[in-house]
Design a protein around this motif. Sequence first.
Motif, PDB file in Angstrom:
ATOM      1  N   ASP A   1       9.721   8.949  23.577  1.00  0.00           N
ATOM      2  CA  ASP A   1       9.671  10.222  24.299  1.00  0.00           C
ATOM      3  C   ASP A   1      10.288  11.314  23.427  1.00  0.00           C
ATOM      4  O   ASP A   1      11.105  11.022  22.553  1.00  0.00           O
ATOM      5  CB  ASP A   1      10.472  10.119  25.603  1.00  0.00           C
ATOM      6  N   PRO A   2       9.935  12.574  23.683  1.00  0.00           N
ATOM      7  CA  PRO A   2      10.531  13.663  22.894  1.00  0.00           C
ATOM      8  C   PRO A   2      12.040  13.737  23.121  1.00  0.00           C
ATOM      9  O   PRO A   2      12.513  13.493  24.243  1.00  0.00           O
ATOM     10  CB  PRO A   2       9.830  14.924  23.403  1.00  0.00           C
TER      11      PRO A   2
ATOM     12  N   GLY B   1      13.815  18.106  19.906  1.00  0.00           N
ATOM     13  CA  GLY B   1      12.488  18.065  19.320  1.00  0.00           C
ATOM     14  C   GLY B   1      11.439  18.504  20.173  1.00  0.00           C
ATOM     15  O   GLY B   1      10.774  19.048  20.733  1.00  0.00           O
TER      16      GLY B   1
END
Length: 138
Positions: free
Chosen positions: A133-134, A138
Amino acid sequence: MIAYVTVGADDIARAERFYSALLPKLGYQLEKYHGDLSYILPRQPGQSAAPPDFYVKSPFNGRPASAGNGTMIAFEASSQQKVRDLHAAALAAGGIDEGQPGFRASYGPQFYVGYLRDPHGNKIALFSSNPDDPGRDG
């Protein structure tokens, strides 16, 4: 290793509605025993130790259930989306929001968490640290 966690509840039906809105989606199976709730994670093949069980019970001393000040139970979800979904399901099942899902500056860049309280005041965290996941930065 933690073998089990127990929280008290004065209204088992209300507690069941809340916990059954999220724990089965994390792999727990509900077993009822003498009116109490036992949420059990099945042991996986080759797993050396059983994962901790989660029990919801009327207090043994017959006094009202109360939440521990500073006590929190955290459940790990597989993704940030799962955290959001479970947080929403728990609120719809009678939970109280204690912090919408998201990143917190004081935790690592992958730690995504939402907080709530069950109908009896016990604090619950739902989190994911999935590296796919981000991240926060980011």
